[in-house]
Motif scaffolding. Structure first.
Motif, short mmCIF file in Angstrom:
data_model
loop_
_atom_site.label_atom_id
_atom_site.label_comp_id
_atom_site.label_asym_id
_atom_site.label_seq_id
_atom_site.Cartn_x
_atom_site.Cartn_y
_atom_site.Cartn_z
N LEU A 37 0.83 -1.19 0.00
CA LEU A 37 0.00 0.00 0.00
C LEU A 37 0.87 1.24 0.00
O LEU A 37 2.02 1.20 0.40
CB LEU A 37 -0.90 0.01 1.24
CG LEU A 37 -1.86 -1.16 1.34
CD1 LEU A 37 -2.61 -1.12 2.66
CD2 LEU A 37 -2.83 -1.17 0.18
N GLY A 38 0.31 2.33 -0.47
CA GLY A 38 0.99 3.61 -0.39
C GLY A 38 1.54 4.14 -1.70
O GLY A 38 1.62 5.35 -1.88
N VAL A 42 -4.29 3.19 -1.15
CA VAL A 42 -4.24 2.95 0.29
C VAL A 42 -5.48 2.16 0.67
O VAL A 42 -6.48 2.16 -0.04
CB VAL A 42 -4.16 4.24 1.12
CG1 VAL A 42 -2.88 4.99 0.83
CG2 VAL A 42 -5.36 5.12 0.89
N ALA A 43 -5.40 1.52 1.79
CA ALA A 43 -6.54 0.76 2.31
C ALA A 43 -6.65 1.03 3.80
O ALA A 43 -6.03 0.34 4.60
CB ALA A 43 -6.36 -0.73 2.03
N PRO A 44 -7.39 2.08 4.16
CA PRO A 44 -7.51 2.35 5.59
C PRO A 44 -8.27 1.24 6.29
O PRO A 44 -9.18 0.64 5.73
CB PRO A 44 -8.29 3.67 5.65
CG PRO A 44 -9.00 3.75 4.35
CD PRO A 44 -8.15 3.00 3.36
N ARG A 45 -7.88 0.98 7.52
CA ARG A 45 -8.56 -0.04 8.31
C ARG A 45 -9.09 0.63 9.56
O ARG A 45 -8.36 1.31 10.27
CB ARG A 45 -7.58 -1.15 8.70
CG ARG A 45 -8.25 -2.26 9.47
CD ARG A 45 -7.24 -3.30 9.92
NE ARG A 45 -7.87 -4.42 10.58
CZ ARG A 45 -8.32 -4.42 11.82
NH1 ARG A 45 -8.21 -3.32 12.55
NH2 ARG A 45 -8.87 -5.48 12.34
N LEU A 46 -10.37 0.44 9.80
CA LEU A 46 -11.00 0.98 11.00
C LEU A 46 -11.33 -0.16 11.93
O LEU A 46 -11.76 -1.23 11.48
CB LEU A 46 -12.29 1.73 10.64
CG LEU A 46 -12.16 2.92 9.70
CD1 LEU A 46 -13.53 3.50 9.42
CD2 LEU A 46 -11.25 3.96 10.31
N PRO A 91 -11.78 9.90 -1.00
CA PRO A 91 -11.13 10.14 0.29
C PRO A 91 -12.00 10.97 1.24
O PRO A 91 -12.01 10.72 2.44
CB PRO A 91 -9.84 10.88 -0.09
CG PRO A 91 -9.54 10.39 -1.47
CD PRO A 91 -10.90 10.22 -2.12
N VAL A 94 -14.41 8.69 3.03
CA VAL A 94 -13.74 7.90 4.07
C VAL A 94 -13.47 8.79 5.28
O VAL A 94 -13.70 8.39 6.42
CB VAL A 94 -12.44 7.26 3.54
CG1 VAL A 94 -11.70 6.53 4.64
CG2 VAL A 94 -12.75 6.31 2.38
N ASP A 95 -13.01 10.01 5.05
CA ASP A 95 -12.75 10.95 6.13
C ASP A 95 -14.03 11.23 6.91
O ASP A 95 -14.02 11.25 8.15
CB ASP A 95 -12.17 12.25 5.58
CG ASP A 95 -11.80 13.22 6.68
OD1 ASP A 95 -11.00 12.85 7.56
OD2 ASP A 95 -12.34 14.35 6.67
N VAL A 98 -14.79 8.25 9.16
CA VAL A 98 -13.90 8.20 10.32
C VAL A 98 -14.35 9.24 11.35
O VAL A 98 -14.42 8.96 12.55
CB VAL A 98 -12.43 8.43 9.91
CG1 VAL A 98 -11.54 8.59 11.13
CG2 VAL A 98 -11.96 7.27 9.04
N CYS A 102 -15.63 8.28 15.09
CA CYS A 102 -14.98 8.78 16.30
C CYS A 102 -15.97 9.54 17.18
O CYS A 102 -15.96 9.40 18.40
CB CYS A 102 -13.79 9.65 15.94
SG CYS A 102 -12.43 8.71 15.22
#
Length: 110
Positions: A37-38, A42-46, A91, A94-95, A98, A102
């Protein structure tokens, strides 16, 4: 997706490797390749608890539906399949997820 599109997608993914030939070799030998990744994506993980807090349920079907709507794109862990070639989550979506997760988690702690 036609063969030409598939070939272009595979080439793009293979270039995520320092040596793209390594990815091609893994695909030929095992059918899968580990891609770093990168570089290309990318693959964000929550954490599961954050996802459940964000969507307000633990029911897998409801989580998948909610994530698909919130992210407007595919979610691999929850098996929301891509709708078309090149379909990725924005993105900003996804933001927003998140941030929602939170906030919901903090409220649940109070």
């Amino acid at each position: 997706m036609d063969t030409q599109q598939t070939d272009r997608a595979a080439e793009w993914l293979a270039r995520a490797q320092q040596e793209p030939g390594h990815a091609w070799h893994e695909w030929a030998e095992t059918g899968v390749a580990l891609l770093p990744l990168g570089r290309r994506f990318v693959a964000p993980r929550l954490a599961e608890a954050l996802v459940h807090a964000a969507v307000g349920t633990r029911a897998p079907g409801a989580v998948s539906t909610c994530l698909e709507e919130l992210l407007d794109g595919p979610v691999m862990q929850w098996a929301v399949p891509p709708r078309r070639a090149g379909d990725l989550c924005e993105p900003a979506a996804v933001d927003a997820l998140v941030t929602l997760a939170c906030t919901a988690a903090r409220q649940a702690e109070q």
